[in-house]
Design a protein around this motif. Sequence first.
Motif, PDB file in Angstrom:
ATOM      1  N   HIS A 130       0.837  -1.200   0.000  1.00 51.30           N
ATOM      2  CA  HIS A 130       0.000   0.000   0.000  1.00 51.30           C
ATOM      3  C   HIS A 130       0.868   1.244   0.000  1.00 51.30           C
ATOM      4  N   ILE A 131       0.316   2.311  -0.584  1.00 48.33           N
ATOM      5  CA  ILE A 131       0.845   3.649  -0.363  1.00 48.33           C
ATOM      6  C   ILE A 131      -0.225   4.408   0.412  1.00 48.33           C
ATOM      7  N   LEU A 132       0.117   4.847   1.623  1.00 44.67           N
ATOM      8  CA  LEU A 132      -0.804   5.602   2.459  1.00 44.67           C
ATOM      9  C   LEU A 132      -0.336   7.050   2.466  1.00 44.67           C
ATOM     10  N   LEU A 133      -1.237   7.940   2.070  1.00 45.69           N
ATOM     11  CA  LEU A 133      -0.853   9.307   1.740  1.00 45.69           C
ATOM     12  C   LEU A 133      -1.469  10.326   2.681  1.00 45.69           C
ATOM     13  N   CYS A 134      -0.656  11.292   3.070  1.00 46.99           N
ATOM     14  CA  CYS A 134      -1.120  12.440   3.842  1.00 46.99           C
ATOM     15  C   CYS A 134      -1.253  13.612   2.874  1.00 46.99           C
ATOM     16  N   ALA A 135      -2.466  14.104   2.695  1.00 42.44           N
ATOM     17  CA  ALA A 135      -2.707  15.145   1.695  1.00 42.44           C
ATOM     18  C   ALA A 135      -2.356  16.521   2.254  1.00 42.44           C
ATOM     19  N   ILE A 136      -1.777  17.328   1.395  1.00 39.18           N
ATOM     20  CA  ILE A 136      -1.516  18.725   1.740  1.00 39.18           C
ATOM     21  C   ILE A 136      -2.062  19.587   0.608  1.00 39.18           C
TER      22      ILE A 136
END
Length: 213
Positions: A96-102
């Motif tokens: 998985h790629i788990l992303l923190c959005a900015i």
Amino acid sequence: MTPEILRDLLIKSAEALDWSVETVDEFTRPQFRGRAGGEREATLQHVFGLRLGSFPVLVAQVRLESEQMKEDLRNLHGQMVIARSYMRPDEVINAHILLCAIATVPLDDWRQVVDLTERDERVCRKIVWVPNRDALKDSYDAFRARTFLATPWLTAGTMVNAPLDHNQGLAQRILVKNGLSPMAAERWVELSKQNRDDPDSLVAELDFARTSE
């Protein structure tokens, strides 16, 4: 909000489930395993490799603006291809790629941008956390509930003596609904359970059960 915060929250969530947790620096290396040279032009910043239980993960940030997001995802896809060379064969499917959005500017259509990102499962599954600074825990909990870390059975209520087989008697009820008497329907179900080599005799017995009331 930074991907370091997401990384730390993910580790805490995995530890709360008594999962093994491992930081895997190899997942963020610029070159494939066992290959000299051929490095990426630049090492990605703010990308972290983790192993949460049986799930290998890249944790990273992603910019919500459409064109910038495309660039970020292109780079992260390349990094995940490299990371997979360091994974065990049986765990690649769980990557998985788990992303923190900015977001550098206010966006009205960020939900559509996130949806398009998450539906694109090329290379691996991707899930985006859009932090809410005013309700950080709630926004993270909603994100976690969409990941492999979700454990809805821990909060579900207990039901004693719950019926496990709602299909029991279904065929008989359908036969009655379509015109057979309860007795004939019961006989039809019994006949259908019998092993026989002669279908003509079965048809005759079904017809007899229907007309002999």
